[in-house]
Design an enzyme around this catalytic site. Structure first.
Site, PDB file in Angstrom:
ATOM      1  N   HIS A   6       0.813  -1.219   0.000  1.00  0.00           N
ATOM      2  CA  HIS A   6       0.000   0.000   0.000  1.00  0.00           C
ATOM      3  C   HIS A   6       0.847   1.269   0.000  1.00  0.00           C
ATOM      4  O   HIS A   6       0.371   2.328  -0.380  1.00  0.00           O
ATOM      5  CB  HIS A   6      -1.011   0.006   1.162  1.00  0.00           C
ATOM      6  CG  HIS A   6      -0.444   0.362   2.500  1.00  0.00           C
ATOM      7  ND1 HIS A   6      -0.070  -0.598   3.424  1.00  0.00           N
ATOM      8  CD2 HIS A   6      -0.183   1.564   3.072  1.00  0.00           C
ATOM      9  CE1 HIS A   6       0.376   0.009   4.517  1.00  0.00           C
ATOM     10  NE2 HIS A   6       0.332   1.317   4.324  1.00  0.00           N
ATOM     11  N   ASP A  37      -0.102  -7.354   1.330  1.00  0.00           N
ATOM     12  CA  ASP A  37       0.402  -6.002   1.567  1.00  0.00           C
ATOM     13  C   ASP A  37       1.931  -5.981   1.613  1.00  0.00           C
ATOM     14  O   ASP A  37       2.538  -5.305   2.439  1.00  0.00           O
ATOM     15  CB  ASP A  37      -0.187  -5.392   2.840  1.00  0.00           C
ATOM     16  CG  ASP A  37       0.008  -3.879   2.890  1.00  0.00           C
ATOM     17  OD1 ASP A  37       0.203  -3.261   1.830  1.00  0.00           O
ATOM     18  OD2 ASP A  37      -0.009  -3.318   4.006  1.00  0.00           O
ATOM     19  N   SER A 107       4.338   2.473   8.249  1.00  0.00           N
ATOM     20  CA  SER A 107       4.114   1.323   7.370  1.00  0.00           C
ATOM     21  C   SER A 107       5.357   0.991   6.562  1.00  0.00           C
ATOM     22  O   SER A 107       6.044   1.878   6.056  1.00  0.00           O
ATOM     23  CB  SER A 107       2.968   1.609   6.395  1.00  0.00           C
ATOM     24  OG  SER A 107       1.747   1.670   7.074  1.00  0.00           O
TER      25      SER A 107
END
Length: 150
Positions: A6, A37, A107
């Site tokens: 992402h 992901d 992230s």
């Protein structure tokens, strides 16, 4: 180089910057796994880098200390610590639940055990408004994907 899918899926340009300050703008996507992901990236570089050691996320025990490294809100190389709370399943997706604070920008960062091994890829903080309900993708998921590519 591994990060979250992402993080790069809609990016026009990707910049990879090392703690030394050296950065790379010519980055290629080797493999993308949206359902996990995970994105695997490559840079063209003659210099050798010391790789991180991949641990075994299945050997984690509830209560073990962990360290998360990321860039929350652009604050580069931020380290936070916490505990491993357990392996959670959301549908068919396994996640490591941690208490190390995770904010937007974290992230794709690495989650380390206290032996200095990467045991996860930080992915999401709480989407339910709770504090310290944070998650990482188990590093064993990445190992499985790499083995399938060989």
């Amino acid at each position: 180089i591994v990060t979250n899918y992402h993080v790069v899926k809609s990016a026009y340009n990707v910049l990879i910057k090392f703690i030394s300050g050296k950065s790379y703008q010519e980055v290629s996507l080797i493999a993308g796994y949206p359902s996990y992901d995970i994105a695997i990236l490559n840079i063209e570089e003659d210099e050798l880098f010391l790789p991180v050691i991949l641990g075994d996320s299945e050997k984690m025990h509830v209560g073990e200390r962990v360290l998360a490294i990321g860039n929350p809100y652009g604050w580069e190389n931020t380290i936070s610590d916490g505990l491993f709370s357990g392996m959670r399943e959301i549908g068919d997706f396994k996640l490591l639940q941690i208490t190390a604070p995770v904010s937007p920008g974290s992230s794709g960062g690495a989650l380390f055990n206290m032996q200095g091994e990467v045991i996860g890829i930080i992915t999401i903080g709480s989407q339910w408004g709770a504090q310290n309900l944070n998650f990482a993708i188990p590093i064993n998921t990445l190992k499985l994907l790499i083995r399938e590519q060989l």
